[in-house]
Every structure is written in structure tokens, then in C-alpha cells.
Design a protein around this motif. Structure first.
Motif, PDB file in Angstrom:
ATOM      1  N   ARG A 188       0.811  -1.218   0.000  1.00 34.21           N
ATOM      2  CA  ARG A 188       0.000   0.000   0.000  1.00 34.21           C
ATOM      3  C   ARG A 188       0.845   1.270   0.000  1.00 34.21           C
ATOM      4  N   ASN A 189       1.969   1.236   0.711  1.00 38.26           N
ATOM      5  CA  ASN A 189       2.807   2.430   0.797  1.00 38.26           C
ATOM      6  C   ASN A 189       4.201   2.043   1.273  1.00 38.26           C
ATOM      7  N   GLU A 190       5.038   3.060   1.461  1.00 36.42           N
ATOM      8  CA  GLU A 190       6.429   2.826   1.826  1.00 36.42           C
ATOM      9  C   GLU A 190       6.607   2.351   3.262  1.00 36.42           C
ATOM     10  N   PHE A 201       3.154   2.162  -5.681  1.00 36.21           N
ATOM     11  CA  PHE A 201       2.565   1.150  -4.808  1.00 36.21           C
ATOM     12  C   PHE A 201       1.208   0.723  -5.359  1.00 36.21           C
ATOM     13  N   ARG A 224      -0.165   5.911  -5.670  1.00 36.22           N
ATOM     14  CA  ARG A 224       0.845   6.438  -4.746  1.00 36.22           C
ATOM     15  C   ARG A 224       2.244   6.280  -5.343  1.00 36.22           C
ATOM     16  N   ARG A 273       6.521   7.480  -5.009  1.00 36.83           N
ATOM     17  CA  ARG A 273       7.565   8.018  -4.145  1.00 36.83           C
ATOM     18  C   ARG A 273       8.894   8.079  -4.897  1.00 36.83           C
TER      19      ARG A 273
END
Length: 282
Positions: free
Chosen positions: A201-203, A238, A250, A252
Motif C-alpha cells: 500500500r505504501n512505503e 505502490f 501512490r 515516491r
């Protein structure tokens, strides 16, 4: 952990062809092409202008193998323009090999034998394409470096049926607009922006340590302080969806330069990895 240095990107000459309305309608059938080893450089403008790609029969990326200077649709285009009073229609192929500067590749297989390539037509079976002739040579070099990183670090390629694994896809984009170099040298010295599409889902999700380790591996072995400066930057996207959409929402920036410059329509444009860009930069 043993680190291996990526080999210098292969070099080859860039050829173009030009077909005119007269040559398109009167050209003789091509002679039978002479097979070339998979690792060899395309010969100096063969009469057939053949692709010479070892992956052609299985990979879905290219549909035209011979007479690249005279695609089948050229005759139709010539007839169309002739009917509208244009008798001097010409067709410029631009680069025949190494023209693709942007590629989205699926990552499957296993950490010990990763497959990085395209789906076989009509299936979700991955065709590994390490010697793709359409790719800019630095994309192939960056794919090989990524393959080394996956193996060295034990990164798990995505398993579609189970929704497990770490790395789903990779996007490779080559910037060829380095104004510090003479114009004639910019294309072959293009640097690769790598986007790792991560199955989380994310970092901050579990597995982020492997993501950071892989990004650092790429930067250490392909960044500006490596033996061969290959990598422009490393990004992460992600995505946890089970559909066929490659990117999630998302993004990054992890390492390297943020700005990815191209010269489009006479102006300089900075493209984020989420932006659409033509695969052929000309």
C-alpha cells in the motif's frame, strides 16, 4: 552478499531508412535473411532491414520482423495520398533498432530465476526479453542490473494467482536530453529512470526494507559513482489491486534526480514517471 558490476551498455550503430512512393510500389521481394547470433550487433543496414531479435516468435511487443523500412501499411498510405494528389509522399522509419526509450515490463518467475518482459500474446505467460532489439540498449542494461538485484537480495516477483510477492512491474524510461553533451552523443548516453511497482500500500508497509535495499543496489551499481553510470533515478509506485492496471495512485521518489527532461516540440519538458510519454522520443 556478493555484488556484481553491470557490464557496460552494448553499443550499436543507429540506422534509418527512407521509402518513397515509387520505391514502395516497385521494390523487389527481400532475399532470405542470414540468421545472426542473439548477442551480435545488427549488421550495417541489411537489404531486408530485419529485426534480428531472438525474442520475436514469442514476444508480443513487435509484429513486423522483415523489411522494417517498408511496413505493410506503407502501400496503403501511398495509395491514399496518391488519390488525394500527393505523389511525393515519403516515409522515414527513424531508428530501426534501439528506438524504444520507454518500456513497462512485468516481473514474474522466482527470485532465483526472475522473468522480466512482456506477456505472450493472448496469455499472462511472461516472455523474458533480455536482448530486445527495440529497446534502447541502456534499458536492456538496466533490466540486467535489476535482475541481479532481485537475485542477490531475494526479492520475490509477483505471483498473480496468489496476489503475493514484492515486485509486480518495472517501468524503464530513458532521458536523452543531456545538454552537457554534444547533441550527437545524447541518445546513446541516455540515463534510465526506473520505477519499481511494489506490491504494497505504501512505503511503510511490510517489505519496505526490501524495496529500499533494491533501490540502493540499483543506485550503488548503476548510479553516478558506479563504474558505469546508467541510472538517472529510482522511483516506487505502490499497487495492491488484483486487476490489470499497472500503476497505483501512490508514488515516491527514492534516489537520484527528480526532474526527467525531454525536448518536445521545441520546448524542454520535465516528465514525472506517472506521465505519458512516447516510446520513440523523435
Amino acid at each position: 552478499m556478493t555484488l556484481r558490476l553491470v557490464a557496460a551498455p552494448p553499443s550499436f550503430s543507429l540506422f534509418t531508412c527512407r521509402a518513397t512512393a515509387s520505391t514502395a510500389s516497385t521494390a523487389l521481394p527481400p532475399p532470405t535473411p542470414t540468421p545472426t547470433p542473439a548477442s551480435s550487433t545488427p549488421p550495417s543496414l541489411p537489404l531486408t532491414c530485419a529485426l534480428h531479435c531472438p525474442h520475436f516468435q514469442s514476444c508480443s511487443g513487435c509484429t513486423h520482423e522483415f523489411n522494417l523500412h517498408r511496413p505493410v501499411i506503407l502501400d496503403d498510405a501511398t495509395d491514399f495520398f496518391r488519390k488525394h494528389g500527393v505523389s511525393d509522399f515519403t516515409f522515414d522509419t527513424c531508428k530501426l533498432w534501439g528506438w524504444r526509450c520507454r518500456a513497462k515490463l512485468a516481473v514474474r518467475g522466482s527470485s532465483t530465476e526472475p522473468l522480466i518482459g512482456l506477456y505472450e500474446e493472448g496469455t499472462h505467460n511472461i516472455v523474458d526479453i533480455p536482448q530486445c532489439k527495440a529497446h534502447h540498449p541502456n534499458i536492456n542494461a538496466a533490466v540486467e542490473l535489476l535482475r541481479q538485484g532481485i537475485t542477490e537480495l531475494g526479492v520475490g516477483p509477483y505471483i498473480e494467482d496468489e496476489g503475493t510477492g514484492d515486485l509486480r512491474y518495472v517501468q524503464m524510461a530513458v532521458t536523452t536530453h543531456n545538454t552537457s553533451l554534444p547533441a550527437a552523443e545524447r541518445y546513446m548516453n541516455g540515463k534510465v529512470q526506473i520505477t519499481l511497482v511494489w506490491n504494497s500500500r505504501n512505503e511503510n508497509s511490510p517489505g519496505s526494507d526490501k524495496l529500499n535495499a533494491l533501490a540502493n543496489f540499483l543506485w550503488k551499481n548503476g548510479g553516478p559513482r558506479s563504474r558505469v553510470h546508467l541510472i538517472h533515478s529510482v522511483w516506487a509506485n505502490f499497487q495492491t489491486s488484483t486487476n490489470n492496471i499497472i500503476f497505483g495512485n501512490r508514488w515516491r521518489h527514492l534516489l537520484g534526480e527528480r526532474d526527467f527532461w525531454e525536448h518536445v516540440g521545441g520546448i524542454d519538458v520535465s516528465l514525472a514517471p506517472s506521465c505519458f510519454g512516447q516510446a520513440n522520443t523523435r
